[in-house]
Design a protein around this motif. Structure first.
Motif, PDB file in Angstrom:
ATOM      1  N   ALA A 192       2.410   1.610  -3.521  1.00 12.00           N
ATOM      2  CA  ALA A 192       1.407   2.140  -4.451  1.00 12.00           C
ATOM      3  C   ALA A 192       1.240   3.641  -4.276  1.00 12.00           C
ATOM      4  O   ALA A 192       1.203   4.392  -5.255  1.00 12.00           O
ATOM      5  CB  ALA A 192       0.069   1.426  -4.245  1.00 12.00           C
ATOM      6  N   GLU A 193       1.148   4.070  -3.020  1.00 13.54           N
ATOM      7  CA  GLU A 193       0.978   5.499  -2.739  1.00 13.54           C
ATOM      8  C   GLU A 193       2.162   6.305  -3.260  1.00 13.54           C
ATOM      9  O   GLU A 193       1.981   7.338  -3.908  1.00 13.54           O
ATOM     10  CB  GLU A 193       0.821   5.710  -1.240  1.00 13.54           C
TER      11      GLU A 193
ATOM     12  N   THR B 289       0.983  -5.281  -6.875  1.00 19.10           N
ATOM     13  CA  THR B 289       0.957  -6.739  -6.696  1.00 19.10           C
ATOM     14  C   THR B 289       1.528  -7.440  -7.929  1.00 19.10           C
ATOM     15  O   THR B 289       2.354  -8.355  -7.813  1.00 19.10           O
ATOM     16  CB  THR B 289      -0.477  -7.221  -6.419  1.00 19.10           C
TER      17      THR B 289
ATOM     18  N   GLY C 258       2.265   6.311  -7.057  1.00 16.12           N
ATOM     19  CA  GLY C 258       1.076   6.866  -7.700  1.00 16.12           C
ATOM     20  C   GLY C 258       0.370   5.860  -8.598  1.00 16.12           C
ATOM     21  O   GLY C 258      -0.155   6.216  -9.648  1.00 16.12           O
ATOM     22  N   VAL C 259       0.376   4.593  -8.163  1.00 13.61           N
ATOM     23  CA  VAL C 259      -0.297   3.538  -8.925  1.00 13.61           C
ATOM     24  C   VAL C 259      -1.288   2.822  -8.013  1.00 13.61           C
ATOM     25  O   VAL C 259      -1.281   3.016  -6.804  1.00 13.61           O
ATOM     26  CB  VAL C 259       0.711   2.527  -9.523  1.00 13.61           C
ATOM     27  N   LYS C 260      -2.117   1.990  -8.597  1.00 12.60           N
ATOM     28  CA  LYS C 260      -3.114   1.233  -7.837  1.00 12.60           C
ATOM     29  C   LYS C 260      -2.460  -0.006  -7.216  1.00 12.60           C
ATOM     30  O   LYS C 260      -1.527  -0.572  -7.783  1.00 12.60           O
ATOM     31  CB  LYS C 260      -4.259   0.795  -8.747  1.00 12.60           C
ATOM     32  N   PRO C 261      -2.963  -0.448  -6.054  1.00 16.30           N
ATOM     33  CA  PRO C 261      -2.411  -1.646  -5.409  1.00 16.30           C
ATOM     34  C   PRO C 261      -2.311  -2.884  -6.307  1.00 16.30           C
ATOM     35  O   PRO C 261      -1.321  -3.606  -6.234  1.00 16.30           O
ATOM     36  CB  PRO C 261      -3.337  -1.870  -4.213  1.00 16.30           C
ATOM     37  N   PRO C 262      -3.309  -3.158  -7.196  1.00 14.55           N
ATOM     38  CA  PRO C 262      -3.150  -4.328  -8.071  1.00 14.55           C
ATOM     39  C   PRO C 262      -1.914  -4.233  -8.992  1.00 14.55           C
ATOM     40  O   PRO C 262      -1.298  -5.243  -9.308  1.00 14.55           O
ATOM     41  CB  PRO C 262      -4.442  -4.358  -8.889  1.00 14.55           C
ATOM     42  N   THR C 263      -1.569  -3.018  -9.388  1.00 11.42           N
ATOM     43  CA  THR C 263      -0.370  -2.823 -10.211  1.00 11.42           C
ATOM     44  C   THR C 263       0.869  -3.206  -9.417  1.00 11.42           C
ATOM     45  O   THR C 263       1.776  -3.866  -9.932  1.00 11.42           O
ATOM     46  CB  THR C 263      -0.272  -1.352 -10.682  1.00 11.42           C
TER      47      THR C 263
ATOM     48  N   VAL D 142       0.830  -1.203   0.000  1.00 13.96           N
ATOM     49  CA  VAL D 142       0.000   0.000   0.000  1.00 13.96           C
ATOM     50  C   VAL D 142       0.869   1.260   0.000  1.00 13.96           C
ATOM     51  O   VAL D 142       0.549   2.250  -0.666  1.00 13.96           O
ATOM     52  CB  VAL D 142      -1.019  -0.011   1.169  1.00 13.96           C
TER      53      VAL D 142
END
Length: 156
Positions: free
Chosen positions: A61-62, A72, A65-70, A58
């Protein structure tokens, strides 16, 4: 009615290079683009571990600047490449190979930022520009940056 402005174009001065040399240059750039993700991730993971004691997806991602699935998906790629290890629902850790890559990235970043600052570039711009340059700069150019910085220090 406004008069159309004529735009002066910069003249193109071709450099005499063999096609093979030009192709090699483009191949090197493509390879650098492919390794950018891994380098950005391991550098950030190392920073998070040093500053926060752990690198949680998390937080990665923060910061990126990307989404958590990215994150992962990319962590899975890094794991396959032998750069990170992770237990399910746990923080991400660097392998020895990942740590070595992170240190090399940090060194390149530090040299590029210092060189840009020595040219009078403001700190924010130098940091931002270094993020792109550091992935594409050759060891020869890095060494030249370091020599220039050392010369400037000894003269100043």
């Amino acid at each position: 009615m406004t008069k159309p402005q004529s735009h002066e174009r910069e003249t193109f001065e071709p450099v005499e290079r063999a096609p093979e040399a030009q192709a090699e240059g483009f191949a090197i750039v493509r390879q650098a683009h492919e390794s950018e993700m891994a380098e950005d991730y391991v550098e950030l993971i190392a920073e998070l571990i040093e500053t926060r004691g752990e690198a949680r997806p998390v937080d990665i991602a923060e910061r990126l600047g990307v989404k958590p699935p990215t994150v992962t998906k990319n962590i899975s790629r890094l794991r396959t490449a032998g750069l990170v290890r992770r237990e399910r629902y746990r923080a991400v850790f660097l392998t020895e190979e990942g740590q070595a890559l992170a240190e090399a990235c940090r060194r390149r970043h530090r040299i590029v930022v210092a060189f840009l600052l020595s040219l009078g570039i403001d700190e924010e711009t130098a940091e931002r520009d270094a993020e792109g340059i550091e992935h594409h700069v050759s060891e020869n150019t890095l060494n030249a940056f370091e020599r220039a910085l050392q010369n400037a220090r000894s003269e100043g």
